[in-house]
Design a protein around this motif. Structure first.
Motif, PDB file in Angstrom:
ATOM      1  N   VAL A  51       0.869  -1.178   0.000  1.00  0.00           N
ATOM      2  CA  VAL A  51       0.000   0.000   0.000  1.00  0.00           C
ATOM      3  C   VAL A  51       0.907   1.230   0.000  1.00  0.00           C
ATOM      4  O   VAL A  51       1.778   1.365   0.856  1.00  0.00           O
ATOM      5  CB  VAL A  51      -0.936   0.028   1.227  1.00  0.00           C
ATOM      6  CG1 VAL A  51      -1.778   1.292   1.225  1.00  0.00           C
ATOM      7  CG2 VAL A  51      -1.819  -1.212   1.262  1.00  0.00           C
ATOM      8  N   LEU A  52       0.697   2.086  -0.994  1.00  0.00           N
ATOM      9  CA  LEU A  52       1.457   3.330  -1.074  1.00  0.00           C
ATOM     10  C   LEU A  52       0.689   4.440  -0.367  1.00  0.00           C
ATOM     11  O   LEU A  52      -0.538   4.470  -0.378  1.00  0.00           O
ATOM     12  CB  LEU A  52       1.691   3.721  -2.532  1.00  0.00           C
ATOM     13  CG  LEU A  52       2.450   2.725  -3.388  1.00  0.00           C
ATOM     14  CD1 LEU A  52       2.642   3.291  -4.795  1.00  0.00           C
ATOM     15  CD2 LEU A  52       3.780   2.359  -2.770  1.00  0.00           C
ATOM     16  N   HIS A  53       1.429   5.334   0.240  1.00  0.00           N
ATOM     17  CA  HIS A  53       0.852   6.481   0.937  1.00  0.00           C
ATOM     18  C   HIS A  53       1.476   7.754   0.385  1.00  0.00           C
ATOM     19  O   HIS A  53       2.454   7.723  -0.354  1.00  0.00           O
ATOM     20  CB  HIS A  53       1.137   6.405   2.445  1.00  0.00           C
ATOM     21  CG  HIS A  53       0.599   5.185   3.095  1.00  0.00           C
ATOM     22  ND1 HIS A  53      -0.692   5.095   3.536  1.00  0.00           N
ATOM     23  CD2 HIS A  53       1.170   3.988   3.377  1.00  0.00           C
ATOM     24  CE1 HIS A  53      -0.896   3.895   4.063  1.00  0.00           C
ATOM     25  NE2 HIS A  53       0.229   3.214   3.986  1.00  0.00           N
ATOM     26  N   GLY A  54       0.919   8.849   0.765  1.00  0.00           N
ATOM     27  CA  GLY A  54       1.450  10.169   0.430  1.00  0.00           C
ATOM     28  C   GLY A  54       1.064  11.103   1.560  1.00  0.00           C
ATOM     29  O   GLY A  54       0.622  10.666   2.618  1.00  0.00           O
ATOM     30  N   ARG A  55       1.221  12.378   1.311  1.00  0.00           N
ATOM     31  CA  ARG A  55       0.865  13.368   2.338  1.00  0.00           C
ATOM     32  C   ARG A  55      -0.192  14.314   1.778  1.00  0.00           C
ATOM     33  O   ARG A  55      -0.141  14.695   0.612  1.00  0.00           O
ATOM     34  CB  ARG A  55       2.098  14.161   2.748  1.00  0.00           C
ATOM     35  CG  ARG A  55       3.196  13.294   3.321  1.00  0.00           C
ATOM     36  CD  ARG A  55       4.417  14.123   3.716  1.00  0.00           C
ATOM     37  NE  ARG A  55       5.573  13.294   3.927  1.00  0.00           N
ATOM     38  CZ  ARG A  55       5.778  12.508   4.977  1.00  0.00           C
ATOM     39  NH1 ARG A  55       4.880  12.463   5.938  1.00  0.00           N
ATOM     40  NH2 ARG A  55       6.857  11.773   5.083  1.00  0.00           N
ATOM     41  N   SER A  78      10.766   4.269   4.330  1.00  0.00           N
ATOM     42  CA  SER A  78       9.849   5.403   4.251  1.00  0.00           C
ATOM     43  C   SER A  78       8.504   5.052   4.882  1.00  0.00           C
ATOM     44  O   SER A  78       7.995   3.939   4.720  1.00  0.00           O
ATOM     45  CB  SER A  78       9.633   5.802   2.785  1.00  0.00           C
ATOM     46  OG  SER A  78       8.638   6.787   2.678  1.00  0.00           O
ATOM     47  N   GLU A  79       7.940   6.008   5.579  1.00  0.00           N
ATOM     48  CA  GLU A  79       6.626   5.785   6.178  1.00  0.00           C
ATOM     49  C   GLU A  79       5.513   5.792   5.137  1.00  0.00           C
ATOM     50  O   GLU A  79       4.362   5.528   5.451  1.00  0.00           O
ATOM     51  CB  GLU A  79       6.345   6.822   7.261  1.00  0.00           C
ATOM     52  CG  GLU A  79       6.218   8.239   6.751  1.00  0.00           C
ATOM     53  CD  GLU A  79       5.966   9.252   7.864  1.00  0.00           C
ATOM     54  OE1 GLU A  79       5.409   8.869   8.912  1.00  0.00           O
ATOM     55  OE2 GLU A  79       6.337  10.402   7.678  1.00  0.00           O
ATOM     56  N   LEU A  80       5.856   6.049   3.889  1.00  0.00           N
ATOM     57  CA  LEU A  80       4.847   6.099   2.835  1.00  0.00           C
ATOM     58  C   LEU A  80       4.652   4.762   2.128  1.00  0.00           C
ATOM     59  O   LEU A  80       3.949   4.693   1.124  1.00  0.00           O
ATOM     60  CB  LEU A  80       5.216   7.178   1.803  1.00  0.00           C
ATOM     61  CG  LEU A  80       5.313   8.596   2.345  1.00  0.00           C
ATOM     62  CD1 LEU A  80       5.494   9.590   1.213  1.00  0.00           C
ATOM     63  CD2 LEU A  80       4.105   8.963   3.188  1.00  0.00           C
ATOM     64  N   VAL A  81       5.285   3.705   2.638  1.00  0.00           N
ATOM     65  CA  VAL A  81       5.147   2.381   2.027  1.00  0.00           C
ATOM     66  C   VAL A  81       4.802   1.357   3.102  1.00  0.00           C
ATOM     67  O   VAL A  81       5.495   1.259   4.107  1.00  0.00           O
ATOM     68  CB  VAL A  81       6.460   1.951   1.323  1.00  0.00           C
ATOM     69  CG1 VAL A  81       6.322   0.561   0.747  1.00  0.00           C
ATOM     70  CG2 VAL A  81       6.853   2.938   0.249  1.00  0.00           C
TER      71      VAL A  81
END
Length: 132
Positions: A51-55, A78-81
């Motif tokens: 799951v990919l994340h962004g801001r 990275s906290e975005l993955v």
């Protein structure tokens, strides 16, 4: 410098311009607006447990909609993955960033990393390469 750059001397104005740039501001702060819904849908459809994340615009981490991904986020851990294999998750985050970046000529395409000839683990080869 790279060996193929041997003999290349950039123009002095270019050198001065580069020296005047702040790396954290002009490189690491570079961002792209990534369509997380598209990427996470395709990752799920291709049976990736990633799951990919962004801001969002307030800097909160989100996992849906159009979100900002900075170049500084493109690193292992990275906290975005969310992925069991960090490097594989990072590969897809980099692909998402590059495809959404306004200065890159990349199509929005999910990289096919499965090995169709593998009998047991179809991702073993790419994971081994990424681990190296």
């Amino acid at each position: 410098m790279h060996l193929l750059d041997d003999g290349f001397a950039p123009p002095e104005a270019c050198v001065q311009w580069c020296r005047a740039r702040a790396y954290p501001l002009h490189v690491l702060d570079d961002s792209a607006h990534v369509d997380l819904d598209w990427w996470n849908h395709h990752l799920h459809e291709h049976k990736h447990e990633i799951v990919l994340h962004g801001r969002d615009l307030d800097g909160r981490v989100v996992d849906r909609g159009i979100a900002v991904v900075q170049r500084n986020d493109l690193q292992l851990g990275s906290e975005l993955v969310d992925s069991e294999h960090d490097a594989l998750g990072l590969l897809f985050l980099c692909a998402a960033w590059r495809s959404a970046h306004r200065s890159r000529r990349a199509t929005r395409r999910l990289p096919d990393v499965f090995n169709p000839y593998a009998e047991q683990e179809p991702l073993a080869k790419i994971k081994n390469v990424l681990d190296r």
